[in-house]
Scaffold this active site. Structure first.
Site, PDB file in Angstrom:
ATOM      1  CB  SER A 104      -0.975  -0.063   1.192  1.00 42.93           C
ATOM      2  OG  SER A 104      -1.999   0.885   1.075  1.00 42.93           O
ATOM      3  CG  ASP A 154      -7.104  -2.534  -3.994  1.00 41.96           C
ATOM      4  OD1 ASP A 154      -7.694  -1.624  -3.379  1.00 41.96           O
ATOM      5  OD2 ASP A 154      -5.948  -2.892  -3.724  1.00 41.96           O
ATOM      6  CG  HIS A 185      -5.929  -2.009  -0.295  1.00 40.31           C
ATOM      7  ND1 HIS A 185      -5.254  -1.682  -1.446  1.00 40.31           N
ATOM      8  CD2 HIS A 185      -5.244  -1.409   0.723  1.00 40.31           C
ATOM      9  CE1 HIS A 185      -4.217  -0.924  -1.139  1.00 40.31           C
ATOM     10  NE2 HIS A 185      -4.180  -0.739   0.162  1.00 40.31           N
TER      11      HIS A 185
END
Length: 204
Positions: A104, A154, A185
């Protein structure tokens, strides 16, 4: 810039062994991937810095003004700082190949280092990266390897932007592969298997 310019956790490996840089997601810390990385590459020097930006108390590596909207000036600052930090640690530990893994926000700063200083990393794992702009293309060494992992649903990292990042990194040179899972995610077991296989060559 010194090897201590970020608060970080580290474990020294043998001289000449890889330097494995682990970069947490928003709200993570130096422990998020440390044990995972140590198991993946038991001989490597492990370095896991903490982002120096606080977003409502959550650590990040650079600022943003909204979801998916980056403070580009701060991204530039953070990219230079991160690259210098990695170089200082590589020199301090007399490390061999430089390998990165980020998730991320950690994947985003890692991706931008790959874009801006493509010679620095020998291999990198980008887990759910988001680069919401068109990167410049600077040549990477032909031996560089990149693994992207991503979710088909996502909401933070849309499929078209993942595909665009893959294309940009391929244009730099080296090899780039992307592994998808059907979710969002979150990190799933198939990603872990892909990362383990990707890094197996460095774990001797």
């Amino acid at each position: 810039m010194t090897k201590d310019s970020y608060f970080h956790k580290s474990r020294a490996g043998a001289a000449g062994a890889p330097l494995f840089v682990l970069l947490h997601g928003t709200g993570g810390d130096e422990n998020q991937f440390f044990d995972f990385g140590a198991r993946l590459l038991p001989q490597a020097t492990i370095v896991s810095p903490v982002g120096d930006v606080s977003e409502h108390g959550a650590a990040r590596f650079f600022r943003r003004t909204g979801e998916g909207v980056y403070d580009m000036a701060d991204l530039e600052r953070a990219t230079v700082k991160m690259a210098d930090f990695i170089k200082a640690n590589r020199e301090h530990y007399q490390a061999g190949p430089v390998i990165g893994l980020g998730f991320s926000n950690g994947a985003n700063i890692l991706a931008n280092v790959l874009i801006e200083q493509p010679e620095l990393f020998d291999a990198a794992v980008l887990m759910h990266p988001l680069i919401p702009f068109t990167p410049k293309i600077s040549p990477a060494k032909p031996t560089r390897r990149v693994l992207i992992t991503a979710g088909e649903r996502d909401p933070i990292c849309p499929v078209p932007l993942t595909n665009a990042l893959e294309a940009s990194l391929k244009e730099q040179g080296g090899t780039v592969e992307t592994v998808w899972h059907p979710g969002g995610h979150e990190i799933r077991s198939g990603e872990i298997d892909a990362v383990r296989g990707f890094l197996a060559a460095y774990g001797e």
